[in-house]
Design a protein around this motif. Structure first.
Motif, PDB file in Angstrom:
ATOM      1  N   GLN A 258       0.838  -1.204   0.000  1.00 33.56           N
ATOM      2  CA  GLN A 258       0.000   0.000   0.000  1.00 33.56           C
ATOM      3  C   GLN A 258       0.875   1.256   0.000  1.00 33.56           C
ATOM      4  O   GLN A 258       1.071   1.888   1.037  1.00 33.56           O
ATOM      5  N   ASP A 259       1.353   1.619  -1.175  1.00 30.47           N
ATOM      6  CA  ASP A 259       2.215   2.806  -1.297  1.00 30.47           C
ATOM      7  C   ASP A 259       1.582   4.061  -0.724  1.00 30.47           C
ATOM      8  O   ASP A 259       2.257   4.916  -0.181  1.00 30.47           O
ATOM      9  N   ASP A 260       0.273   4.190  -0.859  1.00 31.24           N
ATOM     10  CA  ASP A 260      -0.424   5.378  -0.367  1.00 31.24           C
ATOM     11  C   ASP A 260      -1.170   5.108   0.940  1.00 31.24           C
ATOM     12  O   ASP A 260      -2.009   5.909   1.357  1.00 31.24           O
ATOM     13  N   GLY A 261      -0.878   3.978   1.577  1.00 29.44           N
ATOM     14  CA  GLY A 261      -1.566   3.605   2.800  1.00 29.44           C
ATOM     15  C   GLY A 261      -0.999   4.323   4.015  1.00 29.44           C
ATOM     16  O   GLY A 261      -0.145   5.206   3.906  1.00 29.44           O
ATOM     17  N   PRO A 262      -1.463   3.922   5.191  1.00 29.50           N
ATOM     18  CA  PRO A 262      -1.013   4.562   6.426  1.00 29.50           C
ATOM     19  C   PRO A 262       0.473   4.320   6.692  1.00 29.50           C
ATOM     20  O   PRO A 262       1.039   3.310   6.267  1.00 29.50           O
ATOM     21  N   VAL A 263       1.079   5.256   7.373  1.00 30.91           N
ATOM     22  CA  VAL A 263       2.501   5.196   7.714  1.00 30.91           C
ATOM     23  C   VAL A 263       2.650   5.419   9.214  1.00 30.91           C
ATOM     24  O   VAL A 263       2.046   6.334   9.770  1.00 30.91           O
ATOM     25  N   LEU A 264       3.425   4.577   9.852  1.00 35.08           N
ATOM     26  CA  LEU A 264       3.769   4.771  11.262  1.00 35.08           C
ATOM     27  C   LEU A 264       5.109   5.479  11.320  1.00 35.08           C
ATOM     28  O   LEU A 264       6.020   5.146  10.560  1.00 35.08           O
ATOM     29  N   VAL A 265       5.242   6.453  12.203  1.00 32.08           N
ATOM     30  CA  VAL A 265       6.503   7.191  12.339  1.00 32.08           C
ATOM     31  C   VAL A 265       7.004   7.036  13.771  1.00 32.08           C
ATOM     32  O   VAL A 265       6.252   7.246  14.723  1.00 32.08           O
ATOM     33  N   PHE A 266       8.278   6.646  13.888  1.00 34.63           N
ATOM     34  CA  PHE A 266       8.914   6.413  15.182  1.00 34.63           C
ATOM     35  C   PHE A 266      10.071   7.374  15.387  1.00 34.63           C
ATOM     36  O   PHE A 266      10.798   7.685  14.441  1.00 34.63           O
ATOM     37  N   THR A 267      10.258   7.811  16.619  1.00 34.03           N
ATOM     38  CA  THR A 267      11.478   8.548  16.956  1.00 34.03           C
ATOM     39  C   THR A 267      12.634   7.551  16.924  1.00 34.03           C
ATOM     40  O   THR A 267      12.404   6.331  16.973  1.00 34.03           O
ATOM     41  N   PRO A 268      13.875   8.012  16.867  1.00 37.38           N
ATOM     42  CA  PRO A 268      15.005   7.076  16.884  1.00 37.38           C
ATOM     43  C   PRO A 268      14.982   6.156  18.112  1.00 37.38           C
ATOM     44  O   PRO A 268      15.269   4.956  17.996  1.00 37.38           O
ATOM     45  N   GLU A 269      14.610   6.682  19.257  1.00 30.60           N
ATOM     46  CA  GLU A 269      14.566   5.875  20.481  1.00 30.60           C
ATOM     47  C   GLU A 269      13.479   4.813  20.401  1.00 30.60           C
ATOM     48  O   GLU A 269      13.683   3.663  20.793  1.00 30.60           O
ATOM     49  N   GLU A 270      12.307   5.185  19.885  1.00 27.83           N
ATOM     50  CA  GLU A 270      11.216   4.223  19.726  1.00 27.83           C
ATOM     51  C   GLU A 270      11.605   3.124  18.745  1.00 27.83           C
ATOM     52  O   GLU A 270      11.327   1.944  18.968  1.00 27.83           O
ATOM     53  N   TRP A 271      12.248   3.516  17.648  1.00 32.79           N
ATOM     54  CA  TRP A 271      12.665   2.547  16.629  1.00 32.79           C
ATOM     55  C   TRP A 271      13.686   1.565  17.215  1.00 32.79           C
ATOM     56  O   TRP A 271      13.573   0.351  17.004  1.00 32.79           O
ATOM     57  N   GLU A 272      14.675   2.065  17.940  1.00 31.00           N
ATOM     58  CA  GLU A 272      15.677   1.187  18.554  1.00 31.00           C
ATOM     59  C   GLU A 272      15.017   0.208  19.511  1.00 31.00           C
ATOM     60  O   GLU A 272      15.372  -0.976  19.564  1.00 31.00           O
ATOM     61  N   SER A 273      14.058   0.672  20.279  1.00 32.05           N
ATOM     62  CA  SER A 273      13.327  -0.176  21.216  1.00 32.05           C
ATOM     63  C   SER A 273      12.534  -1.248  20.475  1.00 32.05           C
ATOM     64  O   SER A 273      12.520  -2.421  20.872  1.00 32.05           O
ATOM     65  N   PHE A 274      11.864  -0.861  19.407  1.00 27.98           N
ATOM     66  CA  PHE A 274      11.092  -1.797  18.605  1.00 27.98           C
ATOM     67  C   PHE A 274      11.993  -2.873  18.004  1.00 27.98           C
ATOM     68  O   PHE A 274      11.708  -4.072  18.108  1.00 27.98           O
ATOM     69  N   VAL A 275      13.084  -2.478  17.384  1.00 16.98           N
ATOM     70  CA  VAL A 275      14.004  -3.430  16.763  1.00 16.98           C
ATOM     71  C   VAL A 275      14.587  -4.376  17.818  1.00 16.98           C
ATOM     72  O   VAL A 275      14.683  -5.582  17.593  1.00 16.98           O
ATOM     73  N   ALA A 276      14.935  -3.858  18.975  1.00 19.89           N
ATOM     74  CA  ALA A 276      15.450  -4.702  20.056  1.00 19.89           C
ATOM     75  C   ALA A 276      14.398  -5.723  20.479  1.00 19.89           C
ATOM     76  O   ALA A 276      14.724  -6.899  20.717  1.00 19.89           O
ATOM     77  N   GLY A 277      13.136  -5.308  20.563  1.00 16.59           N
ATOM     78  CA  GLY A 277      12.058  -6.225  20.919  1.00 16.59           C
ATOM     79  C   GLY A 277      11.878  -7.327  19.883  1.00 16.59           C
ATOM     80  O   GLY A 277      11.660  -8.488  20.222  1.00 16.59           O
ATOM     81  N   VAL A 278      11.982  -6.966  18.609  1.00 20.62           N
ATOM     82  CA  VAL A 278      11.874  -7.961  17.538  1.00 20.62           C
ATOM     83  C   VAL A 278      13.016  -8.963  17.660  1.00 20.62           C
ATOM     84  O   VAL A 278      12.809 -10.183  17.609  1.00 20.62           O
ATOM     85  N   ARG A 279      14.217  -8.471  17.837  1.00 20.66           N
ATOM     86  CA  ARG A 279      15.388  -9.364  17.956  1.00 20.66           C
ATOM     87  C   ARG A 279      15.283 -10.279  19.166  1.00 20.66           C
ATOM     88  O   ARG A 279      15.739 -11.416  19.128  1.00 20.66           O
ATOM     89  N   ASP A 280      14.681  -9.797  20.240  1.00 18.66           N
ATOM     90  CA  ASP A 280      14.539 -10.580  21.472  1.00 18.66           C
ATOM     91  C   ASP A 280      13.343 -11.529  21.438  1.00 18.66           C
ATOM     92  O   ASP A 280      13.093 -12.244  22.410  1.00 18.66           O
ATOM     93  N   GLY A 281      12.555 -11.495  20.361  1.00 21.10           N
ATOM     94  CA  GLY A 281      11.398 -12.377  20.254  1.00 21.10           C
ATOM     95  C   GLY A 281      10.175 -11.896  21.013  1.00 21.10           C
ATOM     96  O   GLY A 281       9.220 -12.641  21.218  1.00 21.10           O
ATOM     97  N   GLU A 282      10.193 -10.641  21.396  1.00 26.74           N
ATOM     98  CA  GLU A 282       9.102 -10.072  22.196  1.00 26.74           C
ATOM     99  C   GLU A 282       7.744 -10.144  21.486  1.00 26.74           C
ATOM    100  O   GLU A 282       6.699 -10.201  22.131  1.00 26.74           O
ATOM    101  N   PHE A 283       7.756 -10.152  20.155  1.00 28.07           N
ATOM    102  CA  PHE A 283       6.510 -10.122  19.383  1.00 28.07           C
ATOM    103  C   PHE A 283       6.194 -11.456  18.722  1.00 28.07           C
ATOM    104  O   PHE A 283       5.275 -11.521  17.904  1.00 28.07           O
TER     105      PHE A 283
END
Length: 65
Positions: free
Chosen positions: A37-62
């Motif tokens: 969806q090129d024109d669909g919704p977009v989520l925007v994260f601050t650098p701190e939020e993004w780092e937290s999200f990526v760390a959670g993915v790597r840790d299997g949190e999701f």
């Protein structure tokens, strides 16, 4: 609204499968969207939020298991 930017997919995304794309914005934030969806919704994260999200993915949190 996100202006024209360079969207990238994960290296693990292959073929026509459903993927997410991300883009690093000029203000340092990171945008995330559905690749189908090129024109669909977009989520925007601050650098701190993004780092937290990526760390959670790597840790299997999701993981759905």
């Amino acid at each position: 609204m996100i202006l024209k930017t360079d969207w990238r997919k994960s290296q693990r995304c292959s073929g026509n499968s459903s993927c997410v794309e991300f883009a690093e914005l000029a203000n340092g934030n990171v945008a995330l969207r559905d690749s189908k969806q090129d024109d669909g919704p977009v989520l925007v994260f601050t650098p701190e939020e993004w780092e937290s999200f990526v760390a959670g993915v790597r840790d299997g949190e999701f993981d759905l298991v």
